[in-house]
Scaffold this motif. Sequence first.
Motif, PDB file in Angstrom:
ATOM      1  N   LEU A   3      19.770  35.140  36.348  1.00 24.73           N
ATOM      2  CA  LEU A   3      18.581  35.958  36.532  1.00 24.73           C
ATOM      3  C   LEU A   3      18.961  37.199  37.320  1.00 24.73           C
ATOM      4  N   SER A   4      18.393  38.339  36.948  1.00 26.41           N
ATOM      5  CA  SER A   4      18.600  39.563  37.708  1.00 26.41           C
ATOM      6  C   SER A   4      17.314  40.368  37.674  1.00 26.41           C
ATOM      7  N   VAL A   5      17.172  41.255  38.667  1.00 27.32           N
ATOM      8  CA  VAL A   5      15.996  42.105  38.766  1.00 27.32           C
ATOM      9  C   VAL A   5      16.440  43.557  38.739  1.00 27.32           C
ATOM     10  N   ASP A   6      15.858  44.337  37.834  1.00 23.32           N
ATOM     11  CA  ASP A   6      16.140  45.761  37.759  1.00 23.32           C
ATOM     12  C   ASP A   6      15.454  46.450  38.929  1.00 23.32           C
ATOM     13  N   ASN A   7      16.260  47.072  39.808  1.00 21.37           N
ATOM     14  CA  ASN A   7      15.686  47.688  40.999  1.00 21.37           C
ATOM     15  C   ASN A   7      14.721  48.811  40.648  1.00 21.37           C
ATOM     16  N   ALA A   8      15.022  49.556  39.589  1.00 24.36           N
ATOM     17  CA  ALA A   8      14.189  50.717  39.255  1.00 24.36           C
ATOM     18  C   ALA A   8      12.834  50.311  38.692  1.00 24.36           C
ATOM     19  N   THR A   9      12.813  49.294  37.841  1.00 26.73           N
ATOM     20  CA  THR A   9      11.576  48.947  37.140  1.00 26.73           C
ATOM     21  C   THR A   9      10.934  47.655  37.631  1.00 26.73           C
ATOM     22  N   GLY A  10      11.693  46.812  38.334  1.00 33.30           N
ATOM     23  CA  GLY A  10      11.178  45.517  38.729  1.00 33.30           C
ATOM     24  C   GLY A  10      11.222  44.491  37.616  1.00 33.30           C
ATOM     25  N   GLN A  11      11.817  44.856  36.497  1.00 32.15           N
ATOM     26  CA  GLN A  11      11.907  43.946  35.356  1.00 32.15           C
ATOM     27  C   GLN A  11      12.873  42.803  35.668  1.00 32.15           C
ATOM     28  N   VAL A  12      12.454  41.585  35.366  1.00 26.89           N
ATOM     29  CA  VAL A  12      13.293  40.411  35.570  1.00 26.89           C
ATOM     30  C   VAL A  12      14.026  40.115  34.266  1.00 26.89           C
ATOM     31  N   ARG A  13      15.336  39.979  34.353  1.00 26.07           N
ATOM     32  CA  ARG A  13      16.157  39.785  33.158  1.00 26.07           C
ATOM     33  C   ARG A  13      16.824  38.409  33.212  1.00 26.07           C
ATOM     34  N   LEU A  14      16.756  37.688  32.116  1.00 22.09           N
ATOM     35  CA  LEU A  14      17.410  36.384  31.981  1.00 22.09           C
ATOM     36  C   LEU A  14      18.559  36.534  30.992  1.00 22.09           C
ATOM     37  N   THR A  15      19.769  36.247  31.453  1.00 21.70           N
ATOM     38  CA  THR A  15      20.961  36.359  30.615  1.00 21.70           C
ATOM     39  C   THR A  15      21.478  34.962  30.302  1.00 21.70           C
ATOM     40  N   LEU A  16      21.744  34.719  29.009  1.00 18.85           N
ATOM     41  CA  LEU A  16      22.183  33.395  28.567  1.00 18.85           C
ATOM     42  C   LEU A  16      23.589  33.463  27.989  1.00 18.85           C
ATOM     43  N   PRO A  17      24.372  32.419  28.173  1.00 15.16           N
ATOM     44  CA  PRO A  17      25.663  32.353  27.488  1.00 15.16           C
ATOM     45  C   PRO A  17      25.441  32.115  25.996  1.00 15.16           C
ATOM     46  N   PRO A  18      26.456  32.369  25.166  1.00 12.44           N
ATOM     47  CA  PRO A  18      26.297  32.151  23.723  1.00 12.44           C
ATOM     48  C   PRO A  18      25.852  30.730  23.395  1.00 12.44           C
ATOM     49  N   ARG A  19      24.920  30.645  22.478  1.00 10.85           N
ATOM     50  CA  ARG A  19      24.430  29.359  21.944  1.00 10.85           C
ATOM     51  C   ARG A  19      23.715  28.508  22.991  1.00 10.85           C
ATOM     52  N   ALA A  20      23.307  29.099  24.106  1.00  8.89           N
ATOM     53  CA  ALA A  20      22.546  28.341  25.102  1.00  8.89           C
ATOM     54  C   ALA A  20      21.139  28.071  24.567  1.00  8.89           C
ATOM     55  N   PRO A  21      20.570  26.898  24.825  1.00 11.62           N
ATOM     56  CA  PRO A  21      19.205  26.596  24.349  1.00 11.62           C
ATOM     57  C   PRO A  21      18.181  27.446  25.082  1.00 11.62           C
ATOM     58  N   VAL A  22      17.425  28.235  24.330  1.00  9.04           N
ATOM     59  CA  VAL A  22      16.486  29.184  24.920  1.00  9.04           C
ATOM     60  C   VAL A  22      15.364  28.460  25.667  1.00  9.04           C
ATOM     61  N   GLY A  23      14.848  27.382  25.092  1.00 14.41           N
ATOM     62  CA  GLY A  23      13.757  26.662  25.741  1.00 14.41           C
ATOM     63  C   GLY A  23      14.150  26.143  27.108  1.00 14.41           C
ATOM     64  N   GLU A  24      15.328  25.549  27.193  1.00 16.75           N
ATOM     65  CA  GLU A  24      15.807  25.037  28.481  1.00 16.75           C
ATOM     66  C   GLU A  24      15.984  26.173  29.486  1.00 16.75           C
ATOM     67  N   ALA A  25      16.504  27.314  29.000  1.00 21.90           N
ATOM     68  CA  ALA A  25      16.710  28.465  29.882  1.00 21.90           C
ATOM     69  C   ALA A  25      15.387  28.983  30.427  1.00 21.90           C
ATOM     70  N   LEU A  26      14.373  29.071  29.578  1.00 19.06           N
ATOM     71  CA  LEU A  26      13.066  29.553  30.022  1.00 19.06           C
ATOM     72  C   LEU A  26      12.446  28.603  31.043  1.00 19.06           C
ATOM     73  N   ARG A  27      12.612  27.295  30.825  1.00 17.35           N
ATOM     74  CA  ARG A  27      12.069  26.330  31.788  1.00 17.35           C
ATOM     75  C   ARG A  27      12.777  26.483  33.138  1.00 17.35           C
ATOM     76  N   TRP A  28      14.089  26.704  33.077  1.00 12.82           N
ATOM     77  CA  TRP A  28      14.846  26.911  34.321  1.00 12.82           C
ATOM     78  C   TRP A  28      14.363  28.177  35.035  1.00 12.82           C
ATOM     79  N   ALA A  29      14.183  29.265  34.262  1.00 15.66           N
ATOM     80  CA  ALA A  29      13.752  30.527  34.856  1.00 15.66           C
ATOM     81  C   ALA A  29      12.360  30.398  35.477  1.00 15.66           C
TER      82      ALA A  29
END
Length: 209
Positions: A3-29
């Motif tokens: 997880l990272s936060v863009d200082n300029a916009t406040g946008q929260v970004r979630l970065t996943l490794p290749p082939r990571a399950p999106v649903g699990e990642a969203l639940r973690w986030a």
Amino acid sequence: MKLSVDNATGQVRLTLPPRAPVGEALRWAEGQHDWIARALARRTAPVPFEPGAAILYLGEEVGLGWDSGFPRTPLLDDGQLIAGGPREGYERRVERWLRRQALAVMSAETAEYAARADVTVTRVAVGDPKGRWGSCAASGVIRYSWRLILAPPEVRRATVAHEVAHRVHMNHSAAFHAVVRELYGREPSRERAWLRANAMRLHSFGRAS
């Protein structure tokens, strides 16, 4: 996952490794509310490159000045970075100067560390990535964030050593970190901690308010 936060916009970004399950990642986030709140609270106000502003350069605070009678190319003098020419385009001239300094300094340091490691680097470039301070491609091209020129020299050099070490090991194995320590001269944990603590501040410089 990261997880990272863009200082300029406040946008929260979630970065996943290749082939990571999106649903699990969203639940973690979704479970990282406290971290996200703290990251948003740490956001720093943008500091445009305008006369009267104070920025970091080589880890030291430097004031920005403008005098129409000075040359257009910025000049560092007694704690001030002064540029002349018309007021219009002042911000671009300051950023171009910082980028040129970053490329020149980190090209020299990359060559120094590459010679120590007995590796080749085909090209050095600078850009303004939001999520990383440097990258090394299998082709031998190393790219850095120009904003490293704002950081203390030891922080910048630790990052250069890290990227050059990738010319020996294209991973983050124990062997890779041993090369980093050998090149840099010690474990760069303090430098990594400084970058983590000051990342948003470095990215605030040159941003429009």
